[in-house]
Scaffold this motif. Structure first.
Motif, PDB file in Angstrom:
ATOM      1  N   VAL A 153       0.649  -1.274  -0.090  1.00  0.00           N
ATOM      2  CA  VAL A 153      -0.125   0.179   0.020  1.00  0.00           C
ATOM      3  C   VAL A 153       0.871   1.257  -0.027  1.00  0.00           C
ATOM      4  O   VAL A 153       0.907   2.000  -0.726  1.00  0.00           O
ATOM      5  CB  VAL A 153      -0.899   0.097   1.146  1.00  0.00           C
ATOM      6  N   ILE A 154       1.834   1.080   1.007  1.00  0.00           N
ATOM      7  CA  ILE A 154       2.788   2.464   0.917  1.00  0.00           C
ATOM      8  C   ILE A 154       3.592   2.560  -0.357  1.00  0.00           C
ATOM      9  O   ILE A 154       3.767   3.660  -0.891  1.00  0.00           O
ATOM     10  CB  ILE A 154       3.753   2.508   2.210  1.00  0.00           C
ATOM     11  N   SER A 155       4.107   1.440  -1.060  1.00  0.00           N
ATOM     12  CA  SER A 155       4.618   1.654  -2.202  1.00  0.00           C
ATOM     13  C   SER A 155       3.860   2.059  -3.233  1.00  0.00           C
ATOM     14  O   SER A 155       4.256   3.049  -3.906  1.00  0.00           O
ATOM     15  CB  SER A 155       5.235   0.291  -2.509  1.00  0.00           C
ATOM     16  N   GLN A 156       2.347   1.869  -3.178  1.00  0.00           N
ATOM     17  CA  GLN A 156       1.712   2.461  -4.134  1.00  0.00           C
ATOM     18  C   GLN A 156       1.288   3.648  -3.978  1.00  0.00           C
ATOM     19  O   GLN A 156       1.438   4.603  -4.954  1.00  0.00           O
ATOM     20  CB  GLN A 156       0.183   1.465  -4.277  1.00  0.00           C
ATOM     21  N   LEU A 157       1.288   4.045  -2.773  1.00  0.00           N
ATOM     22  CA  LEU A 157       1.165   5.637  -2.477  1.00  0.00           C
ATOM     23  C   LEU A 157       2.358   6.497  -3.022  1.00  0.00           C
ATOM     24  O   LEU A 157       1.980   7.477  -3.235  1.00  0.00           O
ATOM     25  CB  LEU A 157       0.805   6.040  -1.065  1.00  0.00           C
ATOM     26  N   VAL A 158       3.383   5.931  -2.637  1.00  0.00           N
ATOM     27  CA  VAL A 158       4.904   6.542  -3.058  1.00  0.00           C
ATOM     28  C   VAL A 158       4.699   6.803  -4.862  1.00  0.00           C
ATOM     29  O   VAL A 158       5.118   7.705  -5.109  1.00  0.00           O
ATOM     30  CB  VAL A 158       5.893   5.713  -2.817  1.00  0.00           C
ATOM     31  N   VAL A 159       4.125   5.840  -5.471  1.00  0.00           N
ATOM     32  CA  VAL A 159       3.921   5.765  -6.867  1.00  0.00           C
ATOM     33  C   VAL A 159       3.087   7.027  -7.258  1.00  0.00           C
ATOM     34  O   VAL A 159       3.346   7.817  -8.081  1.00  0.00           O
ATOM     35  CB  VAL A 159       3.569   4.435  -7.466  1.00  0.00           C
ATOM     36  N   ALA A 160       2.047   7.027  -6.310  1.00  0.00           N
ATOM     37  CA  ALA A 160       0.941   8.161  -6.554  1.00  0.00           C
ATOM     38  C   ALA A 160       1.671   9.608  -6.404  1.00  0.00           C
ATOM     39  O   ALA A 160       1.249  10.410  -7.230  1.00  0.00           O
ATOM     40  CB  ALA A 160      -0.236   8.123  -5.879  1.00  0.00           C
ATOM     41  N   LEU A 161       2.463   9.812  -5.522  1.00  0.00           N
ATOM     42  CA  LEU A 161       3.132  10.957  -4.865  1.00  0.00           C
ATOM     43  C   LEU A 161       3.967  11.236  -6.025  1.00  0.00           C
ATOM     44  O   LEU A 161       3.888  12.493  -6.697  1.00  0.00           O
ATOM     45  CB  LEU A 161       3.897  10.670  -3.730  1.00  0.00           C
ATOM     46  N   LYS A 162       4.830  10.381  -6.825  1.00  0.00           N
ATOM     47  CA  LYS A 162       5.561  10.836  -7.765  1.00  0.00           C
ATOM     48  C   LYS A 162       4.860  11.145  -9.117  1.00  0.00           C
ATOM     49  O   LYS A 162       5.126  11.952 -10.001  1.00  0.00           O
ATOM     50  CB  LYS A 162       6.701   9.566  -8.019  1.00  0.00           C
ATOM     51  N   ASP A 163       3.902  10.433  -9.153  1.00  0.00           N
ATOM     52  CA  ASP A 163       2.904  10.560 -10.493  1.00  0.00           C
ATOM     53  C   ASP A 163       2.264  12.011 -10.533  1.00  0.00           C
ATOM     54  O   ASP A 163       1.572  12.333 -11.503  1.00  0.00           O
ATOM     55  CB  ASP A 163       1.964   9.727 -10.648  1.00  0.00           C
ATOM     56  N   THR A 164       2.147  12.629  -9.203  1.00  0.00           N
ATOM     57  CA  THR A 164       1.660  13.850  -9.276  1.00  0.00           C
ATOM     58  C   THR A 164       2.480  14.789 -10.427  1.00  0.00           C
ATOM     59  O   THR A 164       1.917  16.025 -10.836  1.00  0.00           O
ATOM     60  CB  THR A 164       1.385  14.671  -7.873  1.00  0.00           C
ATOM     61  N   SER A 165       3.530  14.566 -10.608  1.00  0.00           N
ATOM     62  CA  SER A 165       4.408  15.407 -11.427  1.00  0.00           C
ATOM     63  C   SER A 165       3.862  15.534 -13.029  1.00  0.00           C
ATOM     64  O   SER A 165       4.028  16.120 -13.837  1.00  0.00           O
ATOM     65  CB  SER A 165       5.899  14.783 -11.408  1.00  0.00           C
ATOM     66  N   LEU A 166       3.161  14.488 -13.220  1.00  0.00           N
ATOM     67  CA  LEU A 166       2.295  14.160 -14.492  1.00  0.00           C
ATOM     68  C   LEU A 166       1.399  15.500 -14.715  1.00  0.00           C
ATOM     69  O   LEU A 166       0.954  15.954 -16.010  1.00  0.00           O
ATOM     70  CB  LEU A 166       1.630  13.054 -14.877  1.00  0.00           C
ATOM     71  N   GLY A 167       1.168  16.226 -13.602  1.00  0.00           N
ATOM     72  CA  GLY A 167       0.203  17.403 -13.626  1.00  0.00           C
ATOM     73  C   GLY A 167       0.692  18.310 -14.504  1.00  0.00           C
ATOM     74  O   GLY A 167       0.046  19.167 -15.098  1.00  0.00           O
ATOM     75  N   PHE A 168       2.122  18.620 -14.904  1.00  0.00           N
ATOM     76  CA  PHE A 168       2.500  19.530 -15.451  1.00  0.00           C
ATOM     77  C   PHE A 168       2.352  19.486 -16.913  1.00  0.00           C
ATOM     78  O   PHE A 168       2.245  20.504 -17.606  1.00  0.00           O
ATOM     79  CB  PHE A 168       4.231  19.928 -14.999  1.00  0.00           C
ATOM     80  N   LEU A 169       1.988  18.476 -17.400  1.00  0.00           N
ATOM     81  CA  LEU A 169       1.523  18.289 -18.694  1.00  0.00           C
ATOM     82  C   LEU A 169       0.122  18.615 -19.221  1.00  0.00           C
ATOM     83  O   LEU A 169      -0.103  18.993 -20.372  1.00  0.00           O
ATOM     84  CB  LEU A 169       1.546  16.523 -19.143  1.00  0.00           C
ATOM     85  N   ILE A 170      -0.677  18.949 -18.131  1.00  0.00           N
ATOM     86  CA  ILE A 170      -1.907  19.310 -18.475  1.00  0.00           C
ATOM     87  C   ILE A 170      -2.151  20.969 -17.616  1.00  0.00           C
ATOM     88  O   ILE A 170      -3.099  21.498 -17.516  1.00  0.00           O
ATOM     89  CB  ILE A 170      -3.125  18.574 -17.960  1.00  0.00           C
ATOM     90  N   SER A 171      -0.727  21.329 -17.506  1.00  0.00           N
ATOM     91  CA  SER A 171      -0.671  22.917 -16.906  1.00  0.00           C
ATOM     92  C   SER A 171      -1.229  22.958 -15.354  1.00  0.00           C
ATOM     93  O   SER A 171      -1.598  24.042 -15.127  1.00  0.00           O
ATOM     94  CB  SER A 171      -1.449  23.764 -17.929  1.00  0.00           C
ATOM     95  N   TYR A 172      -1.177  21.930 -14.728  1.00  0.00           N
ATOM     96  CA  TYR A 172      -1.407  22.122 -13.329  1.00  0.00           C
ATOM     97  C   TYR A 172      -0.486  22.390 -12.539  1.00  0.00           C
ATOM     98  O   TYR A 172       0.824  21.933 -12.916  1.00  0.00           O
ATOM     99  CB  TYR A 172      -1.850  20.676 -12.582  1.00  0.00           C
ATOM    100  N   GLU A 173      -0.273  23.583 -11.847  1.00  0.00           N
ATOM    101  CA  GLU A 173       0.754  24.223 -11.231  1.00  0.00           C
ATOM    102  C   GLU A 173       1.267  23.345 -10.076  1.00  0.00           C
ATOM    103  O   GLU A 173       1.339  24.025  -8.944  1.00  0.00           O
ATOM    104  CB  GLU A 173       0.537  25.685 -11.060  1.00  0.00           C
ATOM    105  N   GLU A 174       1.990  22.229 -10.267  1.00  0.00           N
ATOM    106  CA  GLU A 174       2.380  21.413  -9.055  1.00  0.00           C
ATOM    107  C   GLU A 174       3.906  21.855  -8.913  1.00  0.00           C
ATOM    108  O   GLU A 174       4.235  22.783  -9.760  1.00  0.00           O
ATOM    109  CB  GLU A 174       2.185  19.971  -9.218  1.00  0.00           C
ATOM    110  N   PHE A 175       4.792  21.081  -8.351  1.00  0.00           N
ATOM    111  CA  PHE A 175       6.061  21.355  -8.101  1.00  0.00           C
ATOM    112  C   PHE A 175       7.079  21.489  -9.333  1.00  0.00           C
ATOM    113  O   PHE A 175       7.615  22.220  -9.385  1.00  0.00           O
ATOM    114  CB  PHE A 175       6.381  20.271  -7.047  1.00  0.00           C
TER     115      PHE A 175
END
Length: 269
Positions: free
Chosen positions: A194-216
């Motif tokens: 579960v924690i490993s998958q949540l780490v994947v979700a955390l890293k995948d938030t970086s995909l937001g920059f491809l749709i102009s979401y102003e993340e890190f």
């Protein structure tokens, strides 16, 4: 070493121990060589000059990075909570005694597990015209929730069969067996995955920059594209990467703490 471990595995002798130490030393030398080469290349290309780091002393750039980090954490928090809820619901569906519910839950889980998460994010953002943050959260929820559904199901199945049979023999209903017997014991098996998958979700938030979401990462790209010296992305990456690594390590550390706490409480209980 316990008697069971000795019975299952041969204890390494002096030659094997010496060989293992040699392999370890060689691996450390190779790793040190790679790190030294990378540091040399960074110095050789002038990545540590004051000119390339002065930009990060400006308040506007610091605020941009902090705002991006806050947006990343908000998207992750929503995706984590919704993924866990999605996974729990569809894991229950896959464990259902009703064939139609089980079949439909399996279809949903397998479909979203097979779909690339980036395709889902783009589809939700472009076709359904959802704003960037919620398109990102929805895509992460559908993918990671489907993976977590399988993790939860496998965790419940990892509990010895006799545990459930004994609970049924005592007259407990299926909901009670799941709630009081199978899930509490299965959590120990589930937690690392579960924690490993949540780490994947955390890293995948970086995909937001491809749709102009102003993340890190999006904030880092904005900074790099406005710097007027060569290789501007390297200092930005050197700032952003440790933060991502630190967040993932903190999440893994939290998992270990929860796991150790659970073991202590089970011993005392």
């Amino acid at each position: 070493m316990t008697a069971q471990a000795v019975a299952l595995y041969d204890e390494p002798g002096p030659k094997a121990l010496a060989r293992h130490r040699l392999y370890g030393a060689l691996a450390l030398l190779v790793l040190a060589g790679v790190v030294a080469w990378l540091v040399y290349k960074l110095f050789d290309t002038g990545q540590f000059t004051a000119e390339k780091w002065n930009a990060f002393t400006y308040k506007g750039i610091q605020e941009l990075l902090l705002r991006g980090l806050g947006n990343t954490l908000r998207a992750f928090a929503w995706a984590a909570v919704l993924s866990l809820a999605f996974g729990a619901v569809f894991a229950a569906g896959r464990l259902s005694d009703h064939r139609v519910v089980r079949w439909l839950s399996t279809l949903v889980v397998e479909f979203f597990r097979a779909m690339p998460v980036l395709v889902m994010i783009f589809f939700i953002f472009i076709a359904l015209k959802v704003e960037p943050r919620w398109a990102l959260v929805a895509g992460l929820t559908l993918y990671n929730g489907s993976v977590l559904a399988e993790v939860f199901r496998a965790g419940v199945h990892s509990v010895p069969r006799g545990q459930g049979e004994a609970a049924y023999a005592l007259g407990m209903r299926k909901t009670q067996v799941m709630t009081y017997v199978l899930i509490p014991q299965g959590v120990r098996a589930m937690l690392p995955a579960v924690i490993s998958q949540l780490v994947v979700a955390l890293k995948d938030t970086s995909l937001g920059f491809l749709i102009s979401y102003e993340e890190f990462l999006y904030a880092g790209r904005q900074i790099a594209t406005n710097l007027d010296y060569s290789l501007p992305f390297i200092p930005v990456v050197m700032v952003i990467a440790p933060v991502y690594i630190g967040m993932c390590m903190a999440l893994s550390g939290l998992a270990k703490w929860v796991e150790q706490r659970g073991r202590r409480s089970s011993r005392t209980g």
